[in-house]
Design a protein around this motif. Structure first.
Motif, mmCIF file in Angstrom:
data_model
loop_
_atom_site.group_PDB
_atom_site.id
_atom_site.type_symbol
_atom_site.label_atom_id
_atom_site.label_comp_id
_atom_site.label_asym_id
_atom_site.label_seq_id
_atom_site.Cartn_x
_atom_site.Cartn_y
_atom_site.Cartn_z
ATOM 1 N N UNK A 227 27.002 32.521 30.874
ATOM 2 C CA UNK A 227 28.033 31.481 30.677
ATOM 3 C C UNK A 227 29.079 31.416 31.765
ATOM 4 N N UNK A 228 29.254 32.534 32.493
ATOM 5 C CA UNK A 228 30.231 32.541 33.596
ATOM 6 C C UNK A 228 29.446 32.357 34.882
ATOM 7 N N UNK A 229 29.810 31.349 35.641
ATOM 8 C CA UNK A 229 28.987 31.036 36.813
ATOM 9 C C UNK A 229 29.282 31.918 38.025
ATOM 10 N N UNK A 230 30.493 32.423 38.110
ATOM 11 C CA UNK A 230 30.823 33.280 39.264
ATOM 12 C C UNK A 230 32.064 34.087 38.936
ATOM 13 N N UNK A 231 32.329 35.079 39.766
ATOM 14 C CA UNK A 231 33.524 35.914 39.565
ATOM 15 C C UNK A 231 34.790 35.079 39.740
ATOM 16 N N UNK A 232 35.814 35.473 39.060
ATOM 17 C CA UNK A 232 37.052 34.692 39.169
ATOM 18 C C UNK A 232 37.794 35.048 40.449
ATOM 19 N N UNK A 233 38.364 34.070 41.086
ATOM 20 C CA UNK A 233 39.200 34.333 42.263
ATOM 21 C C UNK A 233 40.328 33.317 42.295
ATOM 22 N N UNK A 234 41.436 33.680 42.920
ATOM 23 C CA UNK A 234 42.562 32.782 43.130
ATOM 24 C C UNK A 234 43.017 32.927 44.575
ATOM 25 N N UNK A 237 48.855 34.888 46.071
ATOM 26 C CA UNK A 237 49.954 34.522 45.167
ATOM 27 C C UNK A 237 51.172 33.988 45.917
ATOM 28 N N UNK A 238 51.358 34.451 47.189
ATOM 29 C CA UNK A 238 52.531 34.007 47.966
ATOM 30 C C UNK A 238 52.553 32.483 48.128
ATOM 31 N N UNK A 239 51.380 31.878 48.064
ATOM 32 C CA UNK A 239 51.325 30.425 48.235
ATOM 33 C C UNK A 239 51.933 29.694 47.049
ATOM 34 N N UNK A 240 51.950 30.365 45.916
ATOM 35 C CA UNK A 240 52.313 29.649 44.685
ATOM 36 C C UNK A 240 53.606 30.134 44.060
#
Ligand SMILES: Cc1cc2nc3c(=O)[nH]c(=O)nc-3n(C[C@H](O)[C@H](O)[C@H](O)COP(=O)(O)O)c2cc1C
Length: 244
Positions: A227-234, A237-240
């Motif tokens: 059900x999960x297509x790929x590992x989570x990434x963001x 954080x400094x950008x946001x």
């Protein structure tokens, strides 16, 4: 108005972290249904989300009829997240209920008497704030008046137009959607928010309020192994995250 504050329960932040960390957008669900009590609990929790002036401009439409469901799946471009979901919920933001809800806030005030400030807000201020001036269909006059008043004192510059009101209601409805998805996760179930849909077909499939903004469709159920297509990434954080 003075009250003793109720004692707050201790909350284990690690449990909350688990909910946030394990919530993923799930694209394939197992056929296992979500127990009715669980789903209703998640919806009840969603209704406790913060919302603008407690005007609650949200709706959650659960698709139950099999034929409707098939049409909703098609309207969601046959995405697996819709096709395999045990439940399909359509989150709608309403811009046409706030006047009635102003009255209802007064009628349902949870104390024996409604404070004058509250009554004034819902009877007068809210009507000026959210309402439209006569002969000002695009909110241009209202916007200008706010600008002029704003020269002298802090003044909310918004909402003025129908588009502003759509955004106003959408903000609140999206918060409701997020609580719903977190609640599903806390119960061990999963979700996928979807804005990939054909609005015209969705409206033909389900009798949604004409003036409502369809904020998203949420597929929900038990996540499948794939059900999960790929590992989570963001992104960094400094950008946001900014300090001023
Ligand atoms: C408003 C909104 C619309 C989205 N629409 C879709 C969609 O149509 N189909 C889909 O598979 N995922 C959709 N997603 C899920 C995002 O792709 C997903 O949240 C993002 O990639 C981050 O992954 P995560 O939710 O697993 O953390 C949507 C998410 C949001 C918030």
């Amino acid at each position: 108005m003075s009250k003793t504050a109720p004692e707050l329960p201790t909350i284990d932040v690690e449990e909350f972290r688990k909910v946030v960390h394990t919530r993923r957008s799930i694209r394939r669900f197992t056929p296992e249904p979500i127990p009715a009590a669980v789903l209703q609990d998640c919806l009840d929790l969603a209704l406790l989300s913060p919302n603008s002036s407690n005007l609650q401009p949200w709706e959650f439409h659960r698709v139950v009829d099999p034929e409707r469901r098939a049409n909703v799946v098609r309207a969601c471009l046959n995405q697996n997240a819709a096709k395999t979901a045990a439940e399909l919920l359509i989150v709608v933001a309403r811009t046409d209920t706030w006047q009635r809800h102003c009255e209802e806030n007064i009628a349902r005030w949870p104390e024996p008497s409604v404070p004058r400030i509250v009554e004034n807000y819902y009877r007068r201020a809210a009507k000026v704030h959210y309402g439209r001036l006569p002969l000002d269909p695009f909110g241009v006059v209202k916007k200008t008046l706010r600008k002029l008043s704003g020269l002298r004192r802090p003044m909310p510059r918004w909402p003025n137009s129908d588009a502003d009101m759509d955004l106003w209601a959408t903000k609140t409805a999206a918060l409701g959607a997020q609580t719903l998805m977190l609640a599903l996760r806390a119960h061990g179930y999963d979700s996928c928010p979807m804005e990939g849909f054909d609005e015209a077909r969705l409206r033909r499939a389900v009798p949604l309020p004409r003036k409502g903004v369809i904020v998203m469709v949420i597929g929900a159920g038990r996540r499948a192994e794939n059900g999960v297509y790929h590992e989570r990434y963001r992104f960094p954080r400094e950008r946001f995250i900014h300090e001023h």
